[in-house]
Every structure is written in C-alpha cells, then in structure tokens.
Scaffold this active site. Structure first.
Site, PDB file in Angstrom:
ATOM      1  N   ASN A  63     -26.018  -6.709  -8.682  1.00 35.42           N
ATOM      2  CA  ASN A  63     -26.824  -7.208  -7.473  1.00 35.42           C
ATOM      3  C   ASN A  63     -27.351  -8.536  -7.731  1.00 35.42           C
ATOM      4  OD1 ASN A  63     -28.393  -7.763  -5.282  1.00 35.42           O
ATOM      5  ND2 ASN A  63     -29.962  -6.225  -5.762  1.00 35.42           N
ATOM      6  N   HIS A  89     -32.594  -1.799  -0.452  1.00 33.46           N
ATOM      7  CA  HIS A  89     -33.142  -2.153  -1.570  1.00 33.46           C
ATOM      8  C   HIS A  89     -34.739  -2.403  -1.371  1.00 33.46           C
ATOM      9  CE1 HIS A  89     -34.023  -4.785  -4.894  1.00 33.46           C
ATOM     10  NE2 HIS A  89     -32.856  -4.500  -5.520  1.00 33.46           N
ATOM     11  N   GLU A 148     -36.692  -4.483  -2.146  1.00 31.17           N
ATOM     12  CA  GLU A 148     -37.149  -5.892  -1.664  1.00 31.17           C
ATOM     13  C   GLU A 148     -36.711  -6.183  -0.180  1.00 31.17           C
ATOM     14  OE1 GLU A 148     -34.478  -8.227  -4.724  1.00 31.17           O
ATOM     15  OE2 GLU A 148     -35.844  -7.518  -5.976  1.00 31.17           O
ATOM     16  N   GLU A 178     -34.102   3.361  -8.109  1.00 30.13           N
ATOM     17  CA  GLU A 178     -34.874   1.970  -8.602  1.00 30.13           C
ATOM     18  C   GLU A 178     -36.415   1.941  -8.472  1.00 30.13           C
ATOM     19  OE1 GLU A 178     -31.779  -1.353  -8.625  1.00 30.13           O
ATOM     20  OE2 GLU A 178     -32.745  -1.422  -6.745  1.00 30.13           O
ATOM     21  N   LYS A 220     -28.399 -10.818  -5.741  1.00 26.37           N
ATOM     22  CA  LYS A 220     -29.625 -11.326  -5.184  1.00 26.37           C
ATOM     23  C   LYS A 220     -29.601 -12.524  -4.590  1.00 26.37           C
ATOM     24  CE  LYS A 220     -32.544  -8.211  -7.590  1.00 26.37           C
ATOM     25  NZ  LYS A 220     -34.187  -7.794  -8.222  1.00 26.37           N
ATOM     26  N   SER A 253     -34.527  -3.509 -14.605  1.00 27.30           N
ATOM     27  CA  SER A 253     -34.487  -4.088 -15.775  1.00 27.30           C
ATOM     28  C   SER A 253     -33.502  -3.451 -16.736  1.00 27.30           C
ATOM     29  CB  SER A 253     -36.009  -4.158 -16.525  1.00 27.30           C
ATOM     30  OG  SER A 253     -36.809  -4.915 -15.680  1.00 27.30           O
ATOM     31  N   GLY A 265     -36.806  -6.491 -12.165  1.00 27.35           N
ATOM     32  CA  GLY A 265     -37.025  -7.776 -12.274  1.00 27.35           C
ATOM     33  C   GLY A 265     -38.400  -7.795 -13.209  1.00 27.35           C
TER      34      GLY A 265
HETATM   35  C1  PEP Z   1     -32.320  -4.723  -8.568  1.00 25.59           C
HETATM   36  O1  PEP Z   1     -32.833  -5.310  -7.979  1.00 25.59           O
HETATM   37  O2  PEP Z   1     -31.323  -3.938  -8.125  1.00 25.59           O
HETATM   38  C2  PEP Z   1     -32.478  -4.751 -10.099  1.00 25.59           C
HETATM   39  C3  PEP Z   1     -32.413  -3.585 -10.767  1.00 25.59           C
HETATM   40  O3  PEP Z   1     -32.983  -6.039 -10.596  1.00 25.59           O
HETATM   41  P1  PEP Z   1     -33.401  -6.078 -12.171  1.00 25.59           P
HETATM   42  O4  PEP Z   1     -32.043  -5.481 -12.941  1.00 25.59           O
HETATM   43  O5  PEP Z   1     -33.287  -7.592 -12.323  1.00 25.59           O
HETATM   44  O6  PEP Z   1     -34.525  -5.178 -12.484  1.00 25.59           O
END
Ligand code: PEP
Length: 250
Positions: free
Chosen positions: A9, A96, A98, A168, A11, A213, A174
C-alpha cells in the site's frame, strides 16, 4: 490451499515518475519470488495507468487504495470502481483505518463500495483492526467482529470466495510498533472462526494478511504463524528490495 499474498500500500507517496520506477523495480525483482506467493501493489489513483504498464508481463497485480461509493455521476473528486478496473486493476483496498479515521468511512459506506468493487470484478482487500485504546480495554475482538459482521457478512458465498482480509491493528500502522507474531496469530485465528460462523469451511480458503510495521526483519516470524497468510505492507513497500525481501519470508 490458501494463497500467500504480499500487497504493498503505497498510500499518498511517490510522484508518477517515481511510482513507475518503483513498479518496474518490483516487477523485475518479483522474478526471484516463489510461484506460490502472489504480489500486489496499490499506488495512488494518478499512477494506476503507468504502473499498470510497468507491471505488464510480470506476476505483480495492481490494486487501488480506495474507490467511490457511487457508480458514476456528479461526485467531484471521486474515482469509480469501473474506472479503476478499466486501467487493469484486479483489487481494491477497502476500509483501511486511515479511511475510517480521516474520511469518516462507516460500514454503510463500505458496503456500497464493496458492491461496486464486485460489480466491476475488483477483489476487495478488506481491512479490519482495533485502535490502541480498544486493545488496552480488551475490546479488540469485539471491534474486529463488528467490522466483519457489518460488512463481510453481507457478502454472498461467491463474493466471499474472492475476498482478502487484512488485519491491521491501528496502533501498529506506521508506528514501527509491530504486533507480536502471537498477537497476530491469535487475532487471525479469531477472524477465521468468525468467518466460519457465516461461511463455514470456506473460511479456511480466505487469505488473512497482517499489516502494521511489517518489514524484512519481522516478516518471517509473522508469516510462520498458521493463520497469517501474508502481509499488507505500507512503508516498506516503497523500497522494492524490502518489499521483495518480505515476499521471500514465507
Ligand atoms: C498500512 O497502512 O496498510 C500499513 C501496514 O502501513 P505500515 O506498514 O507502514 O505500518
């Protein structure tokens, strides 16, 4: 039996030119990955066309990060599932955290988006996950159950066959803070048991990805767990060699 999947992803990162370069690098390095591992990248809308070109002839599939909750018409600034599919995408990330947090997406909105994704042959990558305070107050299982019941339980069995789920935990996205492999496995097994209540044995065929992460240094431990079928990768998907190292971690 279940597909192993690593999805990136991106973003709101990279210029279109940088995105095309990243896609080319991922496509090239994808030759080193096992045939059993499916790869997906989700660039911004503006990059779908050039990334689609860059991925041609490779095993890497294309996803969008979102789609509109309406089919077409006077919805300024929106991008429809049909437009996305017509550029060669096969997947769309929906729900997601976000999008839920910053753009107020609810289960009601997500049900509309899911229906439009399926109507345009886009397989949804549906994200679920609890916030830190929800885990700390031990509400994480209830929160994730509700996210599944309100959206996934509305699908037909045939639609469910196409679905990918990404767990997630919001506190891990992040932040550099990863769920432990045991925490991920515990939630993935729970998600599969909830899916089985509605879809029976089909739940065993549904790929459930971990996101938050995930990086080359922790992917192996996470992917070794029985119910972790791969990863949805944010930050680490912006570096082709890291993304591919994660895909080699099964
Ligand atoms: C995400 O936003 O789908 C995600 C997993 O981000 P990160 O790997 O940066 O934590």
């Amino acid at each position: 039996m279940r597909k192993q999947i690593v999805a990136g992803n991106w973003k709101m990162n990279t210029t279109p030119a940088e995105g095309a370069e990243l896609a080319k690098a991922v496509a090239e390095l994808s030759k080193e990955t096992s045939a059993n591992v499916s790869l997906i990248v989700a660039p911004p809308f503006t990059h779908l066309c050039s990334v689609s070109e860059a991925l041609k002839g490779s095993k890497v599939a294309l996803s969008a990060q979102n789609c509109a909750d309406q089919a077409k018409g006077a919805y300024t600034g929106e991008v429809s599932a049909q437009m996305i599919a017509s550029l060669g995408a096969s997947y769309v990330i929906l729900g997601h955290s976000e999008r839920r947090e910053y753009y107020g997406e609810t289960s009601e909105t997500l049900n509309k988006k899911m229906a439009l994704a399926y109507a345009n042959n886009l397989a949804p990558i549906y994200c679920v996950g609890e916030k830190l305070e929800e885990r700390e107050s031990e509400k994480h299982f209830d929160v994730v159950r509700a996210q599944i019941e309100e959206v996934v339980f509305q699908l037909t069995p045939e639609q469910f066959d196409q679905l990918i789920i990404a767990y997630e935990p919001v506190w891990a996205i992040g932040t550099g803070k990863t769920a432990t492999a045991d925490q991920a496995q515990e939630m993935h097994a729970y998600i599969r048991s909830v899916l089985a209540e509605k879809f029976g044995d089909k739940a065993n065929n549904c790929s459930i990805l971990y996101g938050g992460s995930c990086k080359p240094s922790n992917a192996k431990e996470l992917f070794a767990k029985a119910d972790v079928d791969g990863g949805l990768i944010g930050g680490a998907s912006l570096v082709a060699s890291d993304f591919i190292a994660i895909a080699k971690s099964f």
